[in-house]
Each structure stands twice: as C-alpha cells, then as structure tokens.
Design a protein around this motif. Structure first.
Motif, PDB file in Angstrom:
ATOM      1  N   LEU A  52       0.821  -1.209   0.000  1.00 23.28           N
ATOM      2  CA  LEU A  52       0.000   0.000   0.000  1.00 23.28           C
ATOM      3  C   LEU A  52       0.859   1.265   0.000  1.00 23.28           C
ATOM      4  CD1 LEU A  52      -3.021  -0.927   2.279  1.00 23.28           C
ATOM      5  CD2 LEU A  52      -2.631  -1.377  -0.139  1.00 23.28           C
ATOM      6  N   ALA A  53       2.059   1.153  -0.562  1.00 19.59           N
ATOM      7  CA  ALA A  53       2.934   2.326  -0.641  1.00 19.59           C
ATOM      8  C   ALA A  53       2.778   2.999  -2.004  1.00 19.59           C
ATOM      9  CB  ALA A  53       4.382   1.905  -0.438  1.00 19.59           C
ATOM     10  N   GLN A  54       3.103   4.283  -2.026  1.00 21.96           N
ATOM     11  CA  GLN A  54       3.153   4.998  -3.311  1.00 21.96           C
ATOM     12  C   GLN A  54       4.340   4.485  -4.116  1.00 21.96           C
ATOM     13  OE1 GLN A  54       3.189   9.242  -3.220  1.00 21.96           O
ATOM     14  NE2 GLN A  54       1.730   9.353  -1.530  1.00 21.96           N
ATOM     15  N   ILE A  55       4.221   4.604  -5.430  1.00 20.89           N
ATOM     16  CA  ILE A  55       5.370   4.295  -6.266  1.00 20.89           C
ATOM     17  C   ILE A  55       5.968   5.614  -6.738  1.00 20.89           C
ATOM     18  CG2 ILE A  55       6.119   3.216  -8.422  1.00 20.89           C
ATOM     19  CD1 ILE A  55       3.982   1.038  -7.790  1.00 20.89           C
TER      20      ILE A  55
ATOM     21  N   LEU B  46      -0.226   5.197  -0.049  1.00 21.04           N
ATOM     22  CA  LEU B  46      -1.017   5.406  -1.251  1.00 21.04           C
ATOM     23  C   LEU B  46      -2.294   6.153  -0.861  1.00 21.04           C
ATOM     24  CD1 LEU B  46      -1.382   4.521  -4.262  1.00 21.04           C
ATOM     25  CD2 LEU B  46      -2.603   2.545  -3.388  1.00 21.04           C
ATOM     26  N   THR B  47      -2.626   7.221  -1.588  1.00 21.70           N
ATOM     27  CA  THR B  47      -3.848   7.971  -1.259  1.00 21.70           C
ATOM     28  C   THR B  47      -4.845   7.964  -2.415  1.00 21.70           C
ATOM     29  OG1 THR B  47      -2.729   9.983  -1.989  1.00 21.70           O
ATOM     30  CG2 THR B  47      -2.738   9.553   0.379  1.00 21.70           C
TER      31      THR B  47
ATOM     32  N   GLN C 286      -5.848   2.240  -5.362  1.00 23.13           N
ATOM     33  CA  GLN C 286      -6.094   1.328  -4.233  1.00 23.13           C
ATOM     34  C   GLN C 286      -7.009   0.180  -4.657  1.00 23.13           C
ATOM     35  OE1 GLN C 286      -5.095   1.542  -0.580  1.00 23.13           O
ATOM     36  NE2 GLN C 286      -5.643  -0.543  -1.151  1.00 23.13           N
ATOM     37  N   LEU C 287      -8.084   0.526  -5.364  1.00 30.68           N
ATOM     38  CA  LEU C 287      -9.031  -0.489  -5.811  1.00 30.68           C
ATOM     39  C   LEU C 287      -8.354  -1.451  -6.781  1.00 30.68           C
ATOM     40  CD1 LEU C 287     -11.945  -1.430  -5.527  1.00 30.68           C
ATOM     41  CD2 LEU C 287     -12.580   0.083  -7.414  1.00 30.68           C
TER      42      LEU C 287
ATOM     43  N   SER D 110      -2.087  13.287   2.829  1.00 33.29           N
ATOM     44  CA  SER D 110      -0.766  12.739   2.529  1.00 33.29           C
ATOM     45  C   SER D 110      -0.120  12.344   3.846  1.00 33.29           C
ATOM     46  CB  SER D 110       0.074  13.797   1.813  1.00 33.29           C
ATOM     47  OG  SER D 110       1.388  13.306   1.662  1.00 33.29           O
ATOM     48  N   CYS D 111       0.308  11.092   3.967  1.00 39.80           N
ATOM     49  CA  CYS D 111       0.842  10.634   5.251  1.00 39.80           C
ATOM     50  C   CYS D 111       1.765   9.444   5.060  1.00 39.80           C
ATOM     51  CB  CYS D 111      -0.303  10.240   6.193  1.00 39.80           C
ATOM     52  SG  CYS D 111      -1.278   8.835   5.615  1.00 39.80           S
TER      53      CYS D 111
END
Lengths: 188, 320
Positions: free
Chosen positions: B215-218, B247-248, B253-254, B288-289
């Motif tokens: 679930l991290a941003q790329i 990831l936001t 996410q879906l 954003s976190c």
C-alpha cells in the motif's frame, strides 16, 4: 510411504531427498511480513553423513523414507561385507558393505553391539557405541613412571585407527577410546 | 492435566516488557500523537495474498442472518479511515492475528504497534522509527540503504538487471531451493535468506521493487527506476518494522485490491471481501501521510536478548 509436509518436519523425521534417505535435524519457519513463507531445513544425508541446508516453500512435502535403526552385534568380515546379527532375539543377519560401514571401520570389534541403519531393509550406515575398547598394536615404547599425561604420542590400534595416547602406553595395552572424538579415554 | 500451566516468559521478562510498553506510550504522548483503538473483528480483511486471517461467524442471538467476520491481521484500514475523518497523527498498540504463522519469531497472535503521520513522507517516518527504536534498544541510529544496494551487497546481483534465471540459480546454490517461484517469490526468498541475516546492525532498507509496493506509493527512486516508497527496519537479522509513504489514490487502491484478489486466486487461497469503506475513505480524501507497523514482541526480544518470541509473551500459542 506417507508424505510429510514442511510443518510436520520434526527433528528425527526420515525423508527422501534427491533419492537419498535423510534425517531432519532442524526446521525453521521463515516468513517475511510481506511474501511467501519458507522453511529452512537442516538435513543429514544418511548415506553420506553430510549435513545440508535446504529451503522449501511452506506446504511443500517430501516422501517419508523407510529407515530403521537396529541394534546389532558385529560378527566378522569376509573382506567385502561386515556381518552383523540383530540383538532383538530374531538372530537376523545383515551384511554391510564398506560404504555403509564408512568411518566406523576404525572402531569395529567382534561381539560389540553397533547401531545399524537399514534403508528399505539394507544397511546404509553403522554407528559405533560412544566408547570401544581396542588393543594397541604399534607405538613407541612406554616411558615408565610418566603418568602425568603431559605429552603424547601416536598409537596404532588393532583396527588401524591412530589415536594420541599418553607416553606411558605400551603395545599390547587395551585402551578405551571415545568414538565421537577419536580421543583416548583411559586404559581398559 | 499434565499440560504445563506455567507462562512461557519469566515474570522478570514480563516486567521489562511492561516497561517498554510504557516507554512507547510516553514517546507518543510527548509527540502529541493520539492513541486510538480500532476493531479487531471486521467484515473485510487485509487483502495481502500471503496473509491468512482467522474467520469467525457473528450469529445474532434469537436468529437472523449470520455474518462472517475476520480477525484483523493489522489495523491499517480502519486507522486510515480515521485519518480520512480528520484524526490527525494517530497510534495504536494492539493484538493482531495471522493464521498459520508459528515459529521462533512468529506467534499466531502478536502485538503490533502501528502509527500514522500526516504530512510526513517515508524518510521523515524512518527518522521517527529510528528515534523510538534507539531509545528502547539504546542502539546507534540505523544505517539507510536502498533495497537494490542491499541486494547487490549480499547477493552480488543487480535487482534491476538480473534475469529470473539468475535469481533461480542463486536460490539453488545459496538456499538449496529447487521449487518454482515468481520473480517476486525469488526476490523474497533471497532477501530473507541472504540479505536479512546479514543485517545485524540496525538497518533501514528503502525503495523496494515497485512490484512489492503493497500500500505504498510508487515514486522515482535514486537510480531513476520507479520504486515503492516503502521501508523495512532490520535489527540483528530480524525484520522489525514495515512502513509506507501511503497510497492515497482511491482508484489505484481499488486496482491493487483487485490484483491481490487475482493473486490469491492464482495461489489457491480463499478470496476475501474487498474493504470498500477504505476505498470510499480514500475517495473522500486521505491526507498525505506515512505509516508504519512495528512488531512489539520482536522489539522486546531484541531489548532482552531473547532468541524466541515465546520468551517475551506470557503464554505462547502452544500454552494458550
């Protein structure tokens, strides 16, 4: 034979690996927080005695090995086979070849009881008792009065094995030897 | 009746453990992070293909439709819903449950410390993880290294350039592994067997392969290859924490949920209901976190010099 999955790999379990019977020594579950789980397994190949580390996917399985340890008295050798007789009252006899006897060759003595490992009914390994008593056939003359144990010399035993002994030991002495470390323990 | 009744940990170990828990509580109080408590039982479950939740049934008294509920494997989804609802920075110490996991460093229920920091990226969160771990373990700050550098250092392979065949060969020669795995499967195996055990001094590994983003941003990595903004902390060859620059993007996410479902299907494990409230929360707006989960039992193991998790929990799975 039954199949065993990685979660049934317990120390002492006998399984087939690469066509050889092996004994499981250790089994550690390895799982990253994200990703596939594995089992890091330490095995001893019962034919070669060699210890290997292998990794399996958790849930993989191995076929069990038909391996049995039996107590047997050593009878004699005909040069090709070393003959043993089961001590469980069955008087069954087995001939182990040179490969099966392996390093135990150094500790063979008639009428001594050994552990013979049978795979599919045939001997694949022979394990000596922890201590055997064997005669010295060759060593430098003993140094009289030296019982301090401060110093040693090689002595050749009747089996051909060479162990380090204190200086006072003479040819013809019968020694107690620890077969695990090949070390002199004392005079029998 | 012969079953052992005694705890698996000594009372002294439990006393030290309580001290560490107090220290954690103090750490977040001083930093103004809010302690929260989210449900252990939920209608959906974390979709990670290699996590197996315990499932149970809610049966209404007096009759009615029963519902399957899952014991959480981590509290990340409801905590993100709190963030989307405007909670600000939050932390939680809770029991999580993972079916099938038992070993020297695993127990099917264990204590997880999870926290989220709006406005932080993963590098800032690494600083905070380091501050907590240094305080508890009285250790030096962690070394930071990218996944690719750590992999190259301990396997000799360039993770970007090597072929699946290279990975397979190394798995055979270094780990005695003869099975078939996906590329990520081989990477995981080699990382766990060749890299992890070598990370004795505290080490933060970051910039994971994009395929292991969870679930991290790329983001674009140091070497201009897209990498997951994810980090893991290793101490004494043991995985201690896993964190993300979160990831936001609700649509992404879906997509990842659906990809997880497909992978679960391919692996022959039960599909799980997708957590639609989380997707809805992301649609509403997750600030954003960065967030991280840390294994508290393992932290206590390190602090006490224990070699098994059983030594730091009152009753391990065999005695529970």
């Amino acid at each position: 034979m039954a199949n065993y999955s990685t979660n049934e790999f317990k120390p002492g379990l006998k399984v087939m690996l690469d066509g050889d019977p092996c004994s499981i020594l250790e089994n550690e579950y390895v799982k990253p927080g994200k990703g596939q789980a594995f089992n890091r397994v330490k095995v001893r190949n019962l034919k070669t005695g060699r210890v290997n580390e292998r990794t399996f996917k958790s849930g993989d399985s191995l076929e069990g090995a038909d391996v049995m340890d039996r107590e047997m008295e050593y009878l004699y050798t005909d040069g090709e086979f070393w003959h043993f007789m089961a001590t469980d009252g069955s008087f069954e006899q087995y001939g182990a070849d040179e490969k099966a006897v392996g390093d135990c060759m150094n500790w063979m003595k008639e009428q001594v009881v050994y552990t013979v490992t049978l795979f599919n009914g045939a001997p694949i390994a022979v394990t000596p008792p922890n201590f055997v008593e064997l005669e010295v056939v060759e060593t430098d003359p003993g140094v009289r009065g030296d019982t301090s144990g401060g110093g040693n010399k090689p002595a050749k035993l009747v089996t051909g094995a060479v162990v380090k002994v204190p200086l006072f030991i003479n040819t013809g002495d019968v020694l107690k030897v620890d077969t695990r470390s090949s070390e002199y323990v004392g005079r029998a | 009746m012969s079953r052992a009744w005694q705890p698996s940990a000594t009372i002294d170990a439990l006393r030290q453990r309580a001290g560490i828990v107090n220290q954690i509580r103090q750490f977040f109080a001083e930093r103004g992070v809010l302690e929260v408590d989210t449900p252990a039982l939920s209608h959906a479950a974390v979709s990670d293909p290699f996590l197996h939740p315990f499932a149970t049934d809610f049966v209404p008294e007096g009759g009615g439709q029963a519902a399957t509920l899952y014991l959480h494997t981590s509290p990340e989804y409801p905590m993100k819903r709190l963030l989307a609802a405007g909670s600000g920075p939050i932390w939680q110490l809770c029991k999580v449950f993972r079916n099938g996991e038992v070993g020297r460093r695993h127990n099917p229920e264990f204590s997880m410390l999870e926290w989220y920091r709006p406005g932080f990226d993963h590098h800032q969160l690494m600083d905070e993880v380091d501050a907590l771990v240094c305080a508890v373990l009285e250790s030096a700050p962690a070394r930071r290294i990218t996944y690719a550098d750590a992999f190259a250092e301990h396997t000799g392979l360039d993770v970007h350039a090597c072929s699946d065949m290279d990975l397979q060969r190394l798995a055979a020669s270094r780990c005695g592994f003869a099975g078939q795995l996906s590329r990520d499967g081989y990477l995981n195996l080699l990382f766990a067997e060749c890299v992890e055990p070598a990370l004795q001094a505290p080490t933060m590994v970051y910039a994971f392969p994009a395929s292991q983003a969870a679930l991290a941003q790329i983001v674009e990595g140091d070497d201009r290859v897209p990498a997951a903004a994810r980090f893991e902390l290793f101490v004494q060859g043991m995985e201690l924490a896993n964190g993300y620059f979160e990831l936001t993007d609700a649509d992404e996410q879906l997509r990842r949920f659906e990809a997880d479902q497909q992978q679960r299907e391919a692996l022959g494990v039960t599909a799980l209901p997708i957590d639609l409230p989380l997707v809805a929360a992301l649609h509403a707006g997750l600030p954003s976190c960065a967030g991280v989960a840390l294994g508290v039992d393992r932290l206590v193991m390190l602090a006490l010099g224990a070699s098994t998790i059983a030594e730091v929990i009152a009753f391990d799975a065999g005695r529970a």
